[in-house]
Design a protein around this motif. Structure first.
Motif, PDB file in Angstrom:
ATOM      1  N   GLY A 193       7.371 -30.393  22.749  1.00  0.00           N
ATOM      2  CA  GLY A 193       6.440 -29.999  23.803  1.00  0.00           C
ATOM      3  C   GLY A 193       6.183 -28.511  23.917  1.00  0.00           C
ATOM      4  O   GLY A 193       6.535 -27.713  23.041  1.00  0.00           O
ATOM      5  N   LEU A 194       5.581 -28.126  25.023  1.00  0.00           N
ATOM      6  CA  LEU A 194       5.233 -26.739  25.277  1.00  0.00           C
ATOM      7  C   LEU A 194       6.446 -25.827  25.193  1.00  0.00           C
ATOM      8  O   LEU A 194       7.524 -26.171  25.691  1.00  0.00           O
ATOM      9  CB  LEU A 194       4.593 -26.603  26.667  1.00  0.00           C
ATOM     10  N   GLY A 195       6.269 -24.665  24.578  1.00  0.00           N
ATOM     11  CA  GLY A 195       7.345 -23.695  24.421  1.00  0.00           C
ATOM     12  C   GLY A 195       8.049 -23.780  23.091  1.00  0.00           C
ATOM     13  O   GLY A 195       8.763 -22.863  22.701  1.00  0.00           O
ATOM     14  N   THR A 196       7.844 -24.867  22.372  1.00  0.00           N
ATOM     15  CA  THR A 196       8.597 -25.065  21.136  1.00  0.00           C
ATOM     16  C   THR A 196       8.168 -24.111  20.031  1.00  0.00           C
ATOM     17  O   THR A 196       8.973 -23.756  19.168  1.00  0.00           O
ATOM     18  CB  THR A 196       8.480 -26.523  20.650  1.00  0.00           C
ATOM     19  N   LEU A 197       6.904 -23.692  20.032  1.00  0.00           N
ATOM     20  CA  LEU A 197       6.432 -22.821  18.947  1.00  0.00           C
ATOM     21  C   LEU A 197       7.186 -21.499  18.958  1.00  0.00           C
ATOM     22  O   LEU A 197       7.685 -21.041  17.924  1.00  0.00           O
ATOM     23  CB  LEU A 197       4.931 -22.585  19.074  1.00  0.00           C
ATOM     24  N   ASN A 198       7.290 -20.877  20.123  1.00  0.00           N
ATOM     25  CA  ASN A 198       7.991 -19.601  20.223  1.00  0.00           C
ATOM     26  C   ASN A 198       9.470 -19.757  19.892  1.00  0.00           C
ATOM     27  O   ASN A 198      10.027 -18.996  19.094  1.00  0.00           O
ATOM     28  CB  ASN A 198       7.833 -19.031  21.632  1.00  0.00           C
ATOM     29  N   HIS A 199      10.115 -20.745  20.472  1.00  0.00           N
ATOM     30  CA  HIS A 199      11.549 -20.944  20.242  1.00  0.00           C
ATOM     31  C   HIS A 199      11.840 -21.245  18.774  1.00  0.00           C
ATOM     32  O   HIS A 199      12.821 -20.747  18.207  1.00  0.00           O
ATOM     33  CB  HIS A 199      12.068 -22.098  21.111  1.00  0.00           C
ATOM     34  N   THR A 200      10.988 -22.057  18.154  1.00  0.00           N
ATOM     35  CA  THR A 200      11.225 -22.438  16.764  1.00  0.00           C
ATOM     36  C   THR A 200      10.990 -21.265  15.830  1.00  0.00           C
ATOM     37  O   THR A 200      11.769 -21.035  14.887  1.00  0.00           O
ATOM     38  CB  THR A 200      10.330 -23.623  16.380  1.00  0.00           C
ATOM     39  N   GLU A 201       9.916 -20.497  16.071  1.00  0.00           N
ATOM     40  CA  GLU A 201       9.644 -19.351  15.207  1.00  0.00           C
ATOM     41  C   GLU A 201      10.737 -18.299  15.321  1.00  0.00           C
ATOM     42  O   GLU A 201      11.135 -17.686  14.316  1.00  0.00           O
ATOM     43  CB  GLU A 201       8.274 -18.759  15.536  1.00  0.00           C
ATOM     44  N   LEU A 202      11.256 -18.076  16.533  1.00  0.00           N
ATOM     45  CA  LEU A 202      12.353 -17.120  16.696  1.00  0.00           C
ATOM     46  C   LEU A 202      13.599 -17.579  15.938  1.00  0.00           C
ATOM     47  O   LEU A 202      14.290 -16.773  15.303  1.00  0.00           O
ATOM     48  CB  LEU A 202      12.677 -16.938  18.175  1.00  0.00           C
TER      49      LEU A 202
ATOM     50  N   VAL B 102      22.943 -27.942  10.483  1.00  0.00           N
ATOM     51  CA  VAL B 102      21.924 -28.329  11.460  1.00  0.00           C
ATOM     52  C   VAL B 102      22.106 -27.512  12.733  1.00  0.00           C
ATOM     53  O   VAL B 102      23.175 -27.528  13.353  1.00  0.00           O
ATOM     54  CB  VAL B 102      22.005 -29.831  11.784  1.00  0.00           C
ATOM     55  N   THR B 103      21.054 -26.793  13.113  1.00  0.00           N
ATOM     56  CA  THR B 103      21.050 -26.039  14.352  1.00  0.00           C
ATOM     57  C   THR B 103      19.868 -26.493  15.192  1.00  0.00           C
ATOM     58  O   THR B 103      19.032 -27.276  14.747  1.00  0.00           O
ATOM     59  CB  THR B 103      20.974 -24.524  14.091  1.00  0.00           C
ATOM     60  N   GLY B 104      19.807 -25.998  16.419  1.00  0.00           N
ATOM     61  CA  GLY B 104      18.706 -26.336  17.299  1.00  0.00           C
ATOM     62  C   GLY B 104      18.069 -25.086  17.857  1.00  0.00           C
ATOM     63  O   GLY B 104      18.637 -24.001  17.785  1.00  0.00           O
ATOM     64  N   THR B 105      16.871 -25.231  18.385  1.00  0.00           N
ATOM     65  CA  THR B 105      16.220 -24.099  19.037  1.00  0.00           C
ATOM     66  C   THR B 105      16.836 -23.830  20.399  1.00  0.00           C
ATOM     67  O   THR B 105      16.600 -22.779  20.989  1.00  0.00           O
ATOM     68  CB  THR B 105      14.718 -24.361  19.201  1.00  0.00           C
ATOM     69  N   ASP B 106      17.633 -24.768  20.896  1.00  0.00           N
ATOM     70  CA  ASP B 106      18.255 -24.661  22.214  1.00  0.00           C
ATOM     71  C   ASP B 106      19.229 -25.825  22.337  1.00  0.00           C
ATOM     72  O   ASP B 106      19.340 -26.649  21.424  1.00  0.00           O
ATOM     73  CB  ASP B 106      17.169 -24.724  23.305  1.00  0.00           C
ATOM     74  N   THR B 107      19.883 -25.900  23.479  1.00  0.00           N
ATOM     75  CA  THR B 107      20.725 -27.065  23.728  1.00  0.00           C
ATOM     76  C   THR B 107      19.851 -28.195  24.259  1.00  0.00           C
ATOM     77  O   THR B 107      18.815 -27.966  24.875  1.00  0.00           O
ATOM     78  CB  THR B 107      21.844 -26.729  24.737  1.00  0.00           C
ATOM     79  N   GLY B 108      20.259 -29.435  23.990  1.00  0.00           N
ATOM     80  CA  GLY B 108      19.523 -30.583  24.501  1.00  0.00           C
ATOM     81  C   GLY B 108      18.233 -30.894  23.780  1.00  0.00           C
ATOM     82  O   GLY B 108      17.356 -31.564  24.343  1.00  0.00           O
ATOM     83  N   VAL B 109      18.078 -30.437  22.543  1.00  0.00           N
ATOM     84  CA  VAL B 109      16.831 -30.687  21.806  1.00  0.00           C
ATOM     85  C   VAL B 109      16.894 -31.956  20.963  1.00  0.00           C
ATOM     86  O   VAL B 109      15.914 -32.307  20.300  1.00  0.00           O
ATOM     87  CB  VAL B 109      16.459 -29.488  20.909  1.00  0.00           C
ATOM     88  N   GLY B 110      18.034 -32.640  20.972  1.00  0.00           N
ATOM     89  CA  GLY B 110      18.180 -33.844  20.164  1.00  0.00           C
ATOM     90  C   GLY B 110      18.893 -33.616  18.845  1.00  0.00           C
ATOM     91  O   GLY B 110      18.747 -34.389  17.898  1.00  0.00           O
ATOM     92  N   LYS B 111      19.713 -32.562  18.822  1.00  0.00           N
ATOM     93  CA  LYS B 111      20.385 -32.171  17.569  1.00  0.00           C
ATOM     94  C   LYS B 111      21.350 -33.248  17.063  1.00  0.00           C
ATOM     95  O   LYS B 111      21.360 -33.563  15.868  1.00  0.00           O
ATOM     96  CB  LYS B 111      21.104 -30.845  17.795  1.00  0.00           C
ATOM     97  N   THR B 112      22.138 -33.815  17.952  1.00  0.00           N
ATOM     98  CA  THR B 112      23.123 -34.806  17.519  1.00  0.00           C
ATOM     99  C   THR B 112      22.456 -36.049  16.967  1.00  0.00           C
ATOM    100  O   THR B 112      22.890 -36.608  15.939  1.00  0.00           O
ATOM    101  CB  THR B 112      24.053 -35.170  18.687  1.00  0.00           C
ATOM    102  N   ILE B 113      21.384 -36.507  17.607  1.00  0.00           N
ATOM    103  CA  ILE B 113      20.678 -37.684  17.113  1.00  0.00           C
ATOM    104  C   ILE B 113      19.997 -37.359  15.781  1.00  0.00           C
ATOM    105  O   ILE B 113      19.911 -38.204  14.887  1.00  0.00           O
ATOM    106  CB  ILE B 113      19.653 -38.175  18.146  1.00  0.00           C
ATOM    107  N   ALA B 114      19.515 -36.128  15.646  1.00  0.00           N
ATOM    108  CA  ALA B 114      18.939 -35.710  14.359  1.00  0.00           C
ATOM    109  C   ALA B 114      19.996 -35.720  13.262  1.00  0.00           C
ATOM    110  O   ALA B 114      19.724 -36.139  12.127  1.00  0.00           O
ATOM    111  CB  ALA B 114      18.322 -34.327  14.490  1.00  0.00           C
TER     112      ALA B 114
END
Length: 238
Positions: free
Chosen positions: A156-165, A7-19
């Motif tokens: 929210g906003l910005g997630t499309l770019n971060h997720t696709e990268l 499990v990785t995240g698009t950034d820190t603080g995205v809710g990775k641990t709860i996921a």
């Protein structure tokens, strides 16, 4: 053979641990034995330190999901693992060493969930090894589709770019991500969130496996375990 979920995240603080806790709780509810592993934890003081207080990610997962957990390395500085280790004079194990320990632990469980630190390209050792390297090595140990890589993203906003990268970086190493988990879904989503829920799988080519509600980490453990399986789309339930 164990199922390995990285499990990785698009950034820190995205809710990775709860996921991770939600993935673990859903697997436990399906009757699986589950171990959640955090190779490197930063930003948490040692348990015997006067600065100790905030629970580590592994502790949060253990409390919410009721599964076994293992933390391999802990560093106090709230920084990238290699930077935190350098400042504290700690020599981090190479990612191959982490993988060897995870493989050894995995033999006793149906599912092992490995939680990264921050994004997929964050360095986990002093030699430039990343969570992607961990996933590649684990894939060599668990052939035949037993390795899954899950990306946790913002709604929210910005997630499309971060997720696709992030998805493209994973594909660049020959791994097709298993799916996305949308973390911290607001109780009253706006237009951006509603559109992103459609655009995320369309833009990445990766399905949304689950949508975790905002504040899920504050639920009582029994409530969390009862509700977590319902956050997954039916076809993605463990």
């Amino acid at each position: 053979m164990s199922r390995i979920v990285v499990v990785t995240g698009t950034d820190t603080g995205v809710g990775k641990t709860i996921a991770v806790a939600a993935l673990a709780a859903a697997a436990v509810a399906a009757g699986e034995s589950v171990l959640a592993v955090k190779p490197v934890q930063t930003g948490i003081a040692p348990d015997d330190s006067p600065d100790a207080g905030e629970p580590a990610d592994a502790d949060v997962v253990a409390t919410l999901a009721g599964c076994a957990t293992r933390e391999l390395v802990r560093l106090a500085a709230p920084l990238a693992p290699d930077t935190a280790a350098e400042r504290e004079g700690v020599v981090l194990p190479r990612v191959a060493e982490h993988v060897a320990r995870i493989v050894d632990l995995a033999r006793a469980y149906d599912t092992v969930i490995v939680e990264g630190a921050g994004g997929v390209m964050v360095r986990l050792d002093g030699g430039g090894g990343t969570l992607l390297d961990v996933a590649v090595l684990l894939g060599e140990w668990a052939p035949g589709g037993d390795l899954q890589v899950v990306v946790v993203c913002r709604p929210g906003l910005g997630t499309l770019n971060h997720t696709e990268l992030t998805v493209e970086a994973i594909r660049g190493r020959g791994i097709e991500p298993a799916g996305l988990v949308v973390g911290s879904w607001p109780a009253e989503p706006g237009l951006a969130e509603e559109c992103n829920l459609v655009d995320l799988p369309r833009g990445t080519g990766v399905p949304v496996l689950a949508v975790v509600p905002d504040g899920a980490g504050a639920l009582a453990p029994a409530v969390f375990r009862d509700e977590a399986p319902g956050w997954f789309v039916e076809s993605a339930a463990p």
